[in-house]
Design a protein around this motif. Structure first.
Motif, PDB file in Angstrom:
ATOM      1  N   ARG A  14      26.948  46.178  37.323  1.00 50.43           N
ATOM      2  CA  ARG A  14      27.828  45.066  37.662  1.00 50.43           C
ATOM      3  C   ARG A  14      28.807  44.771  36.533  1.00 50.43           C
ATOM      4  N   LYS A  15      29.940  44.204  36.880  1.00 52.56           N
ATOM      5  CA  LYS A  15      30.939  43.845  35.878  1.00 52.56           C
ATOM      6  C   LYS A  15      30.429  42.663  35.044  1.00 52.56           C
ATOM      7  N   PRO A  16      30.774  42.618  33.759  1.00 51.91           N
ATOM      8  CA  PRO A  16      30.311  41.522  32.899  1.00 51.91           C
ATOM      9  C   PRO A  16      30.645  40.135  33.441  1.00 51.91           C
ATOM     10  N   GLU A  17      31.856  39.991  34.032  1.00 50.54           N
ATOM     11  CA  GLU A  17      32.225  38.672  34.544  1.00 50.54           C
ATOM     12  C   GLU A  17      31.394  38.270  35.756  1.00 50.54           C
ATOM     13  N   ASP A  18      30.816  39.268  36.462  1.00 51.60           N
ATOM     14  CA  ASP A  18      29.940  38.950  37.583  1.00 51.60           C
ATOM     15  C   ASP A  18      28.583  38.448  37.085  1.00 51.60           C
ATOM     16  N   VAL A  19      28.196  38.902  35.905  1.00 49.34           N
ATOM     17  CA  VAL A  19      26.904  38.490  35.344  1.00 49.34           C
ATOM     18  C   VAL A  19      27.008  37.122  34.685  1.00 49.34           C
ATOM     19  N   ILE A  20      28.065  36.938  33.868  1.00 47.43           N
ATOM     20  CA  ILE A  20      28.211  35.684  33.118  1.00 47.43           C
ATOM     21  C   ILE A  20      28.954  34.628  33.924  1.00 47.43           C
ATOM     22  N   GLY A  21      29.832  35.084  34.807  1.00 46.48           N
ATOM     23  CA  GLY A  21      30.603  34.132  35.608  1.00 46.48           C
ATOM     24  C   GLY A  21      31.959  33.826  35.023  1.00 46.48           C
ATOM     25  N   TYR A  22      32.316  34.462  33.894  1.00 44.78           N
ATOM     26  CA  TYR A  22      33.592  34.263  33.227  1.00 44.78           C
ATOM     27  C   TYR A  22      34.109  35.618  32.745  1.00 44.78           C
TER      28      TYR A  22
END
Length: 388
Positions: free
Chosen positions: A315-323
């Protein structure tokens, strides 16, 4: 006799009047009860302007063609396309500097105009047109060099090229709004003032050039110098912005400096500390916040969150952290916030020098420049730390 510039101005003015006259004619023709005389008046006005426009257009085209032919005959070649002209100008700047010769003003004008006055950034543009010389047969057609360093803040921070720049810390005020009435922003503005002034901090970027490259194509020479200068500038920008022990006089440039005073937010894990830091931001900053962190910290965090499963790794980092997430090897602790309040400004002036190592035959092209990095509002950022 009028110049080409004056004819261009006249053509533009008459063109604007012609457009208005055409609109008036359409409006007149569509108005119920309008007289035939009024319609003819509008038509005559439009026809007269149309005739003027056609005469000026013909004169403009003839003068423009004559000027281009004159320039072409003076140079003995066909007019160069803008990309090739820029490459040749950059190559002349580099070669003249290496020979310790003065660079003519026409060359500097070509570079300056293509970069809106930014002389330093003139050497950082991407071009892809071929040169007008041949590489010596004993060398390859491409230059072997180390990977170019990148600065992730280039996609987040503000960058300008203005001497003696001063900017407001908050670019808007609302009389009946509570945005700066309380909270961390209000306290910071009260303590430090509402305007930030950029200084001049000198730094040098070196790039070594072999004699074969120096005497090869303009394109290979310019691309080699640009690539190395871009790497040097990116390394310097990252180094000052994420310095844990800044040099004297550069303390204000680092997110981690106590002089800047960005609030540190703890968490039991890296993931928790990042979320806590984001949650601690005021709403106006949180809406456009990003995260800058080391890739190794991110993968360690993902490993802990996944707990043996593979679902998070794809998954893309922004999908994990939300930002949005940017990776930087120097970000020892994640920095979160609105990075539009991180601002790099370069002085328009730059010095070009050269040095040569006689033993190796390598020439060093040296750019001396001045820049500053200002964190305009420390309250727009938080530093995420993991509790001991």
């Amino acid at each position: 006799m009028k110049t080409l510039f004056e004819v261009k101005q006249d053509l533009m003015n008459v063109g604007n009047q012609l457009k208005k006259a055409n609109d008036t004619l359409l409006q007149t023709a569509s108005t119920p009860g309008i007289s035939q005389e009024q319609i003819k008046e509008s038509q005559n006005a439009k026809d007269t302007l149309q005739l003027q426009f056609e005469i000026l257009q013909k004169q403009h085209d003839e003068m423009d063609k004559e000027q281009k032919q004159k320039l072409s005959s003076q140079s003995g070649t066909k007019a160069q396309d803008p990309n090739q002209q820029l490459i040749n100008a950059k190559a002349e700047l580099i070669k003249k500097t290496m020979k310790k010769e003065a660079v003519n003003q026409e060359t500097m004008n070509v570079i300056s105009q293509s970069n809106k006055g930014n002389i330093l950034q003139a050497l950082l543009d991407n071009t892809a047109t071929g040169g007008n010389n041949f590489i010596p047969k004993n060398t390859g057609t491409s230059v072997i060099s180390e990977p170019v360093q990148k600065n992730p803040l280039r996609d987040l921070s503000a960058f300008t090229n203005i001497a003696n720049l001063e900017l407001p810390k908050v670019s808007f005020t609302l009389a009946d709004d509570d945005f700066i009435a309380d909270g961390a922003t209000a306290k910071e503005l009260a303590a430090t003032g509402s305007v930030v002034a950029f200084g001049r901090n000198k730094f040098k970027v070196f790039t070594d050039i072999s004699e074969t490259v120096l005497n090869g194509t303009n394109t290979d020479l310019v691309s080699t110098v640009e690539k190395n200068l871009r790497a040097g500038v990116a390394a310097k920008e990252k180094k000052v912005a994420f310095a844990t022990t800044p040099k004297t006089g550069e303390e204000h440039m680092s997110f981690y400096s106590s002089a800047v005073g960005i609030t540190e937010i703890e968490g039991d894990t890296m993931y928790e500390s990042i979320l806590n830091a984001l949650a601690d931001l005021e709403d106006e900053y949180d809406e456009v916040a990003s995260v800058v962190m080391r890739k190794q910290d991110y993968f360690k965090m993902i490993k802990e969150l996944a707990n043996g499963a593979d679902t998070l790794f794809g998954r893309k980092p922004e999908d994990v952290i939300g930002y949005p997430v940017e990776f930087c090897s120097l970000a020892v602790d994640p920095v979160v916030g609105d990075f539009s309040f991180s601002h790099f400004n370069y002085d328009p002036d730059a010095l070009y020098e050269q040095d040569k190592n006689i033993k190796t035959g390598m020439n060093s092209f040296v750019v001396t420049a001045w820049f500053d990095h200002q964190i305009k509002l420390s309250s727009a950022f938080r530093i995420a730390t993991v509790a001991p």
